[in-house]
Design a protein around this motif. Structure first.
Motif, mmCIF file in Angstrom:
data_model
loop_
_atom_site.group_PDB
_atom_site.id
_atom_site.type_symbol
_atom_site.label_atom_id
_atom_site.label_comp_id
_atom_site.label_asym_id
_atom_site.label_seq_id
_atom_site.Cartn_x
_atom_site.Cartn_y
_atom_site.Cartn_z
ATOM 1 N N GLY A 253 34.013 25.314 57.487
ATOM 2 C CA GLY A 253 35.339 25.631 57.994
ATOM 3 C C GLY A 253 36.374 25.879 56.928
ATOM 4 O O GLY A 253 37.507 26.268 57.245
ATOM 5 N N SER A 254 36.043 25.669 55.662
ATOM 6 C CA SER A 254 36.999 25.937 54.594
ATOM 7 C C SER A 254 37.213 27.438 54.455
ATOM 8 O O SER A 254 36.293 28.226 54.676
ATOM 9 C CB SER A 254 36.489 25.378 53.260
ATOM 10 N N PRO A 255 38.433 27.873 54.096
ATOM 11 C CA PRO A 255 38.681 29.310 53.929
ATOM 12 C C PRO A 255 37.955 29.861 52.709
ATOM 13 O O PRO A 255 37.572 29.120 51.805
ATOM 14 C CB PRO A 255 40.199 29.373 53.739
ATOM 15 N N ALA A 256 37.749 31.171 52.708
ATOM 16 C CA ALA A 256 37.121 31.816 51.559
ATOM 17 C C ALA A 256 38.001 31.665 50.326
ATOM 18 O O ALA A 256 39.225 31.781 50.403
ATOM 19 C CB ALA A 256 36.878 33.284 51.856
ATOM 20 N N VAL A 257 37.372 31.409 49.203
ATOM 21 C CA VAL A 257 38.084 31.232 47.941
ATOM 22 C C VAL A 257 37.548 32.238 46.934
ATOM 23 O O VAL A 257 36.345 32.276 46.654
ATOM 24 C CB VAL A 257 37.907 29.805 47.384
ATOM 25 N N ARG A 258 38.425 33.074 46.409
ATOM 26 C CA ARG A 258 38.049 34.015 45.347
ATOM 27 C C ARG A 258 38.202 33.293 44.022
ATOM 28 O O ARG A 258 39.231 32.656 43.763
ATOM 29 C CB ARG A 258 38.955 35.233 45.397
ATOM 30 N N VAL A 259 37.205 33.381 43.172
ATOM 31 C CA VAL A 259 37.223 32.710 41.872
ATOM 32 C C VAL A 259 37.441 33.752 40.776
ATOM 33 O O VAL A 259 36.721 34.753 40.698
ATOM 34 C CB VAL A 259 35.916 31.940 41.620
ATOM 35 N N LEU A 260 38.448 33.514 39.942
ATOM 36 C CA LEU A 260 38.780 34.403 38.837
ATOM 37 C C LEU A 260 38.752 33.629 37.529
ATOM 38 O O LEU A 260 38.819 32.398 37.512
ATOM 39 C CB LEU A 260 40.183 34.993 39.029
ATOM 40 N N ARG A 261 38.689 34.364 36.422
ATOM 41 C CA ARG A 261 38.971 33.822 35.093
ATOM 42 C C ARG A 261 40.152 34.611 34.537
ATOM 43 O O ARG A 261 40.124 35.837 34.526
ATOM 44 C CB ARG A 261 37.770 33.925 34.165
ATOM 45 N N VAL A 262 41.164 33.890 34.077
ATOM 46 C CA VAL A 262 42.431 34.520 33.690
ATOM 47 C C VAL A 262 42.702 34.307 32.204
ATOM 48 O O VAL A 262 42.474 33.215 31.678
ATOM 49 C CB VAL A 262 43.592 33.956 34.528
ATOM 50 N N PHE A 263 43.229 35.319 31.558
ATOM 51 C CA PHE A 263 43.469 35.382 30.113
ATOM 52 C C PHE A 263 42.154 35.535 29.364
ATOM 53 O O PHE A 263 41.893 34.853 28.373
ATOM 54 C CB PHE A 263 44.258 34.172 29.602
ATOM 55 N N THR A 264 41.314 36.433 29.846
ATOM 56 C CA THR A 264 40.057 36.700 29.166
ATOM 57 C C THR A 264 40.309 37.406 27.841
ATOM 58 O O THR A 264 41.255 38.172 27.691
ATOM 59 C CB THR A 264 39.146 37.581 30.041
ATOM 60 N N GLY A 265 39.449 37.133 26.882
ATOM 61 C CA GLY A 265 39.509 37.789 25.581
ATOM 62 C C GLY A 265 38.273 38.632 25.356
ATOM 63 O O GLY A 265 37.422 38.794 26.248
ATOM 64 N N SER A 266 38.139 39.155 24.149
ATOM 65 C CA SER A 266 37.004 40.034 23.850
ATOM 66 C C SER A 266 35.679 39.292 23.921
ATOM 67 O O SER A 266 34.634 39.901 24.164
ATOM 68 C CB SER A 266 37.177 40.657 22.464
ATOM 69 N N GLY A 267 35.702 37.971 23.722
ATOM 70 C CA GLY A 267 34.473 37.190 23.775
ATOM 71 C C GLY A 267 34.265 36.474 25.087
ATOM 72 O O GLY A 267 33.450 35.563 25.184
#
Length: 245
Positions: free
Chosen positions: A24-38
């Motif tokens: 019953g939990s809502p869908a959660v989109r997972v991101l990574r923020v402030f990505t670098g070249s590595g």
């Protein structure tokens, strides 16, 4: 004291997604923020349909189950109204959650020009290369102290959080003329060792130095800051999509 961007775990061991959510939990989109070249980037959970979970206690409980440093609930994708939680508290402002949410809304058919957390209106823009920028006030990130170290190597050599209490942003110049900085973020709380990427602390440092910065933080993250003439600061970075829970 808020702990915007304070990841649960060390920078070398960023938390991954939980194994499962409750039925019953809502869908959660997972991101990574402030990505670098590595790679790099701070994990973030975004609930695009925040209206399905309007109760604040329920939102905080979901954020605690997820275990990310922050989880964002989008209350109105057209106006940019958002609600931000750590696993334990609600935040009026946070850096990497707003950058990530702006990126996601723009790719979900809602190209907002501003987000509206409790702290105030946060203008949003995106460069041609996909870098998303938000504009915020350094005073919204009060409680974070910066400390300059003699060299980037000295910052790298820190074995863990320096002694003391309160949020510490340890930094040094990699290239002072070019505005390149090495930083590490230490929330210095019982359940947090080090933060992979801290938009709020970068906001404070950019306000203090009053100049553009490219900040390499944590294991492989990159935060860009650009002060504006009115005392606000633009914070920008790349975002990576990790899928849906």
């Amino acid at each position: 004291m808020s702990n915007d961007d304070a990841a649960t775990g060390s920078a070398d061991e960023a938390p991954g997604p939980p194994a499962a959510l409750l039925p019953g939990s809502p869908a959660v989109r997972v991101l990574r923020v402030f990505t670098g070249s590595g790679g790099g980037g701070n994990p973030l959970g975004v609930v695009l349909d925040g209206a399905v979970l309007p109760d604040r206690r329920a939102r905080r409980a979901l954020a605690a189950r997820l275990g990310f440093s922050e989880t964002v609930f989008v209350d109105d994708p057209d106006t940019g109204a958002v609600d931000i939680y750590t696993p334990s508290v609600r935040l009026p402002f946070a850096g990497h959650p707003l950058v990530g949410t702006a990126w996601l809304l723009r790719r979900s058919g809602h190209p907002v020009e501003a987000l509206r957390p409790e702290a105030g209106t946060v203008p949003v823009r995106e460069d041609a290369d996909g870098t998303v920028w938000i504009r915020a006030r350094p005073e919204w990130a009060a409680g974070r102290r910066t400390e300059r170290y003699p060299s980037a190597e000295a910052v790298e050599a820190l074995p863990g959080p320096p002694e003391g209490r309160g949020w510490l942003y340890a930094w040094a110049w990699i290239d002072e003329e070019g505005g390149r900085v090495r930083a590490r973020g230490f929330p210095r709380r019982g359940d947090v060792t080090e933060d992979e990427a801290t938009g709020a602390a970068a906001l404070v440092l950019a306000g203090e130095l009053n100049r553009p910065l490219d900040i390499r933080q944590g294991k492989a993250s990159l935060i860009r800051t650009r002060p504006a003439p009115d005392g606000t600061v633009d914070i920008g970075g790349g975002v990576a999509d990790e899928g849906v829970l």
